[in-house]
Design a protein around this motif. Structure first.
Motif, PDB file in Angstrom:
ATOM      1  N   VAL B  27      -1.896   0.155  -0.899  1.00 16.89           N
ATOM      2  CA  VAL B  27      -1.460  -1.246  -0.734  1.00 16.89           C
ATOM      3  C   VAL B  27      -0.151  -2.195  -1.541  1.00 16.89           C
ATOM      4  CG1 VAL B  27      -2.066  -3.492   0.201  1.00 16.89           C
ATOM      5  CG2 VAL B  27      -3.696  -1.751   0.593  1.00 16.89           C
ATOM      6  N   GLY B  31       3.794  -2.450   0.258  1.00 19.40           N
ATOM      7  CA  GLY B  31       3.968  -3.437  -0.171  1.00 19.40           C
ATOM      8  C   GLY B  31       5.225  -3.254  -1.657  1.00 19.40           C
ATOM      9  N   ILE B 267      10.438 -14.684  -0.354  1.00 19.08           N
ATOM     10  CA  ILE B 267       9.084 -14.285   0.624  1.00 19.08           C
ATOM     11  C   ILE B 267       8.239 -13.024   0.371  1.00 19.08           C
ATOM     12  CG2 ILE B 267       8.545 -14.908   2.935  1.00 19.08           C
ATOM     13  CD1 ILE B 267      11.251 -16.767   3.253  1.00 19.08           C
ATOM     14  N   MET B 268       8.752 -11.882   0.859  1.00 20.04           N
ATOM     15  CA  MET B 268       8.119 -10.976   0.578  1.00 20.04           C
ATOM     16  C   MET B 268       7.698 -11.052  -0.620  1.00 20.04           C
ATOM     17  SD  MET B 268      11.068  -7.669   2.587  1.00 20.04           S
ATOM     18  CE  MET B 268       9.504  -6.944   3.268  1.00 20.04           C
ATOM     19  N   LEU B 270       6.364 -13.424  -2.265  1.00 20.96           N
ATOM     20  CA  LEU B 270       5.453 -13.730  -1.950  1.00 20.96           C
ATOM     21  C   LEU B 270       4.249 -13.093  -1.358  1.00 20.96           C
ATOM     22  CD1 LEU B 270       4.011 -17.106  -3.153  1.00 20.96           C
ATOM     23  CD2 LEU B 270       5.094 -17.159  -0.765  1.00 20.96           C
ATOM     24  N   GLY B 271       4.730 -12.795  -0.635  1.00 15.02           N
ATOM     25  CA  GLY B 271       3.501 -12.308   0.040  1.00 15.02           C
ATOM     26  C   GLY B 271       3.025 -10.716  -0.356  1.00 15.02           C
ATOM     27  N   ALA B 272       3.248 -10.300  -0.809  1.00 14.44           N
ATOM     28  CA  ALA B 272       3.214  -8.864  -1.954  1.00 14.44           C
ATOM     29  C   ALA B 272       2.326  -9.239  -3.358  1.00 14.44           C
ATOM     30  CB  ALA B 272       4.329  -7.672  -2.269  1.00 14.44           C
ATOM     31  N   PHE B 274       0.277 -12.489  -2.963  1.00 14.43           N
ATOM     32  CA  PHE B 274      -0.856 -12.564  -2.570  1.00 14.43           C
ATOM     33  C   PHE B 274      -1.846 -11.111  -2.391  1.00 14.43           C
ATOM     34  CE2 PHE B 274       1.200 -16.474  -1.010  1.00 14.43           C
ATOM     35  CZ  PHE B 274       0.132 -16.895  -2.190  1.00 14.43           C
ATOM     36  N   GLY B 275      -1.135 -10.244  -1.771  1.00 14.47           N
ATOM     37  CA  GLY B 275      -1.951  -8.743  -1.783  1.00 14.47           C
ATOM     38  C   GLY B 275      -2.169  -8.138  -2.779  1.00 14.47           C
ATOM     39  N   VAL B 277      -2.319  -9.582  -5.945  1.00 12.87           N
ATOM     40  CA  VAL B 277      -3.849 -10.751  -6.744  1.00 12.87           C
ATOM     41  C   VAL B 277      -5.192 -10.620  -5.863  1.00 12.87           C
ATOM     42  CG1 VAL B 277      -5.165 -12.692  -6.990  1.00 12.87           C
ATOM     43  CG2 VAL B 277      -2.795 -12.729  -6.700  1.00 12.87           C
ATOM     44  N   LYS B 278      -4.665  -9.843  -4.118  1.00 14.48           N
ATOM     45  CA  LYS B 278      -6.030  -9.818  -3.865  1.00 14.48           C
ATOM     46  C   LYS B 278      -7.283  -7.891  -4.287  1.00 14.48           C
ATOM     47  CE  LYS B 278      -8.450  -7.966   0.186  1.00 14.48           C
ATOM     48  NZ  LYS B 278      -7.748  -6.878   0.657  1.00 14.48           N
ATOM     49  N   TYR B 281      -7.829  -7.897  -7.427  1.00 14.51           N
ATOM     50  CA  TYR B 281      -9.267  -8.799  -7.225  1.00 14.51           C
ATOM     51  C   TYR B 281     -10.249  -7.438  -7.372  1.00 14.51           C
ATOM     52  CZ  TYR B 281      -8.412 -13.539  -8.924  1.00 14.51           C
ATOM     53  OH  TYR B 281      -8.844 -14.665  -9.106  1.00 14.51           O
ATOM     54  N   ALA B 282      -9.930  -7.079  -6.004  1.00 19.18           N
ATOM     55  CA  ALA B 282     -11.353  -6.011  -5.024  1.00 19.18           C
ATOM     56  C   ALA B 282     -11.618  -4.882  -7.149  1.00 19.18           C
ATOM     57  CB  ALA B 282     -10.810  -5.142  -4.179  1.00 19.18           C
TER      58      ALA B 282
END
Lengths: 416, 385
Positions: B27, B31, B267-268, B270-272, B274-275, B277-278, B281-282
């Motif tokens: 991911v 991303g 912008i992309m 920023l989206g990446a 968040f990805g 971080v997620k 964390y996992a």
């Protein structure tokens, strides 16, 4: 079985007891879906943020693409641009208006001439478009009402500014806009032209794509004030015709009639002209679609991965639900809903935020050299975002669903 | 074990377990590849356009305009002032002792039938103009001759409009044959036809040039050259460095697009982020037992945090390399036409920018998961597993 698993089971059991009631079917699924989404709150929120950003980009690019498409669609086939065929110094003689008006299919002819200079200093350029009376019929899309035309007649040195042009200059009705030139532009020897602001009018549809702003003045003033050598000429003649499907034939007739004239004429329908300009510049329409596709790819990958991970971590839970009698279709519905809720929510948030991004893009364009068409929020953009969200949810659920369908229930429930 | 060795060891352990977390790691890779791919693809346009307008000789060149008419299509620089301009100090001399300066212009030609989506222009120049363009080569046919209706077509215009030797274009006095094809090092001149300036002017009843392009002795000669011209009461001209003019031309066409590229890239990213971080964390969740074990063995918090950051950075860099490679494969060298022909260029600078963009995004995204990993108490981590 861990403590959290037991807790989940206790919550879900009553749901199972009632799930066969058709009317309450969806409602009874919701607590299950919600508990699945909220299982890892931080990660769910991060997924939502990432999806929202990707949908923002997707929506912004779709709106940008639509704005460029609209700018071309707004340019009409029953309006023709007539200019010089060959590059040359001379303008088109005003006398061409009457000759063009006699060509079959032509309903109106108007002339325009652009005149440029600078305002307070040479770095602040200004362009004024002088239009003649014929434009009332030849260019009815020009945002001047009958009252505005009367005002222009009454005060030839008056001008109308579009909103963008007025905002750029902080111009107010009754104020003066000055255009300064090198010597030789005015018959009286002066170098400054003073115009009185008569009003602020809307920006014509599709106009902003090619010019930063629009200032409209009366050609009569030009004819009475400009240097004698500059008079009796226009840069462009706009021609209105009876039917859009006659555009090419009328253009051919105009070019043929003026082949041996000096200057010879070139004619192009307004829509084709807009299309040519769009192709000649950096093609934002195609590029915006490419970027939207990249955003969509990110959305799909993120969502699919999230769903795969969620189902993998909750296989035991699905096994238990199957044991209790949940059908594959019911579990499928559960998984699709789990994917659909965040994607739909992100799509709605993203489509709303896209508007802000487009406003910023328009701001970039206005402060830069290039201008662009008005980008407006459309229900179509929201509709597209929701459709894409649903498709993404469905596609993301396919692989996890296959896994749920094929899992050996006994082994999974036994924790093997 | 020293802190550094601990860091290296924990990073290697973390990376070793990447295979089992392949799908989630992808991911971040995909991303980041999307982000860098879009960013470098968009900026390759600006990079290619810049390369087409700039030539190495431009640093020593200046352009003289008539007043504020500082554009190629102008016709305001009249013949009677050219001699005075060529007298300006600082102009380099050719082997024949003549000043290396040329009065030139660009003239639009009527749209060719079937080629509506591109403007065809002819550039009028003379022998001095050709001498100032060392890369100029006639690759087919022969050179145009002054006094004759002859034009050469650049390879860019040839590809765009299908014009070749034996073809004709229409000027106001009739058809002009194309007698040759030229290249000029891939620059923007190849998008035009070229012909003898004076012959074209006479044939089209044109009275003025657009500019005088002058080769200076060195870049330092510009100030004196410009001052002499602008302060000369017999002239009403403006002077500009050729590099500034190049910048103005490229900027007018690509500034908005470049801003758009950075905005979209941000912008992309920023989206990446968040990805990232997620996913991280996992990752920390999946590695809880491993982290607990390491902490119980005496590994410090910093090596654990470093391993999370290193993993995020590595995945980001792999994604960036993938994205830049895809952009390079698909777009580099691809010909485009934006008021002229040029080739998209995924330059080394763009690769570096993409890597930096992804690295910063990944590291910022990996920061909070790294802190969480570092703060995991060993006993709790082992129990949770």
């Amino acid at each position: 079985m861990s403590g959290s698993d037991l807790q989940t089971l206790q919550i879900e059991t009553p749901v199972f007891q009632e799930h066969e009631t058709a009317s309450g079917h969806t409602v009874k699924f919701l607590p299950l879906v919600w508990s699945a989404i909220w299982r890892q709150r931080t990660e769910s929120l991060l997924t939502l943020f990432a999806l929202t950003v990707a949908f923002t980009l997707f929506g912004a690019m779709l709106a940008l693409n639509a704005a460029y498409e609209k700018a071309i669609a707004d340019a009409r086939m029953d309006r023709l641009f007539v200019t010089r065929r060959f590059d040359g110094p001379a303008t088109l003689p005003l006398g061409y208006r009457e000759q063009l008006a006699r060509i079959p299919g032509v309903t109106a002819v108007g002339g325009q001439i652009w005149f440029g200079g600078h305002e307070q200093d040479v770095h602040h350029g200004i362009l004024i478009m002088f239009v003649d009376e014929g434009m009332r019929a030849a260019w009815p899309e020009l945002p001047l009402s009958q009252a505005d035309w009367h005002a222009l007649d009454a005060m030839p040195a008056g001008i109308f500014l579009t909103r963008k042009a007025a905002a750029r200059r902080n111009a107010r009705i009754g104020g003066i806009v000055t255009l300064n030139t090198a010597p030789g532009s005015r018959a009286d020897g002066g170098t400054s032209w003073y115009f009185t602001v008569l009003g602020v009018v809307p920006d014509p549809p599709g106009w902003g794509q090619w010019n930063p702003d629009l200032i409209i003045a009366n050609m009569r003033y030009w004819e009475e004030t400009s240097d004698l050598q500059e008079r009796n000429g226009v840069n462009t003649l706009r021609v209105a015709i009876d039917r859009p499907e006659h555009a090419l034939a009328v253009c051919r007739a105009i070019e043929t009639r003026f082949t041996n004239a000096n200057p010879a004429l070139s004619c192009v329908p307004a829509r084709e002209n807009a299309q040519e300009l769009a192709e000649a510049n950096i093609n934002m329409r195609r590029i915006s679609l490419g970027i939207a596709a990249a955003g969509l790819f990110m959305i799909l990958f993120l969502c699919a991965n999230g769903m795969a991970e969620s189902v993998r971590e909750r296989l035991w839970e699905f096994g238990v639900l199957k044991t209790f009698g949940y059908s594959d279709a019911g579990l499928g519905f559960l998984v699709v809903l789990e994917a659909a809720i965040p994607t739909l929510l992100a799509a709605l948030l993203g489509a709303a935020l896209a508007r802000a991004v487009d406003t910023f893009i328009a701001h970039l364009a206005v402060t830069g050299v290039i201008n662009m068409p008005e980008i407006s929020a459309s229900s179509a953009a929201f509709g597209w975002a929701l459709c894409v969200a649903l498709i993404v949810a469905l596609v993301s659920s396919v692989a996890p669903l296959q896994r749920v369908r094929r899992m050996p229930v006994g082994a999974v429930v036994a924790g093997r | 074990m020293s802190e550094l060795r601990q860091i290296v060891a924990v990073i290697l352990i973390g990376l070793g377990s990447l295979r089992s977390r392949y799908a989630t790691a992808m991911v971040i890779v995909i991303g980041m590849a999307s982000v860098v791919g879009v960013l470098t693809s968009m900026l390759s346009l600006t990079s290619g356009m810049t390369r087409a307008y700039y030539t190495p000789e431009d640093a020593r060149r200046a352009v003289v305009w008539a007043g504020t008419a500082n554009f190629d299509q102008s016709r305001s620089l009249h013949r009677d002032v050219i001699g005075t301009i060529l007298d300006a100090p600082g102009i380099a001399r050719g082997s024949d002792g003549a000043p290396l300066a040329d009065a030139e212009f660009l003239m639009r030609l009527p749209t060719l039938e079937g080629f509506a989506d591109g403007e065809l222009n002819v550039r009028g120049l003379s022998g001095a103009g050709l001498a100032m363009r060392p890369a100029f080569r006639v690759v087919a046919g022969h050179m145009f001759q002054a006094g004759r209706r002859e034009l050469l077509v650049g390879t860019g215009a040839l590809r765009k409009f299908g014009l070749g030797v034996g073809g004709k274009v229409q000027l106001i006095d009739g058809d002009w044959p194309i007698v040759g094809v030229f290249t000029n090092g891939g620059d923007i001149l190849e998008s035009y036809l070229v012909g003898d300036a004076d012959t074209i002017m006479a044939a089209t009843r044109r009275h003025g040039y657009a500019q005088v392009m002058a080769q200076l002795n060195d870049a330092g000669a510009y100030a004196k050259f410009a001052a002499w011209l602008t302060e000369n009461p017999a002239l009403a001209v403006s002077v500009e460095r050729k590099t500034d003019y190049d910048l103005r031309q490229v900027g007018s066409q690509s500034a908005f697009f470049t801003d758009m590229a950075y905005l979209i890239g941000a912008i992309m990213a920023l989206g990446a982020m968040f990805g990232v971080v997620k996913i991280m964390y996992a990752t920390v969740r999946a590695r809880t037992r491993e982290i607990g074990t390491l902490r119980a063995m005496g590994f410090g918090a910093a090596p654990v945090a470093a391993s999370v950051l290193a993993e995020a950075a590595l995945l980001g860099v792999v994604g960036a390399l993938l994205g830049a490679a895809l952009a390079w494969l698909v777009f580099d060298g691809r010909e485009m036409w934006v008021w002229g022909s040029f080739r998209l260029h995924v330059s080394a600078n763009l690769w570096a920018l993409g890597l930096l963009w992804a690295l910063v995004t990944s590291l910022v995204g990996g920061l909070t998961p790294a802190l969480r990993a570092a703060r995991l108490p060993a006993s709790e981590a082992l129990r949770a597993a």
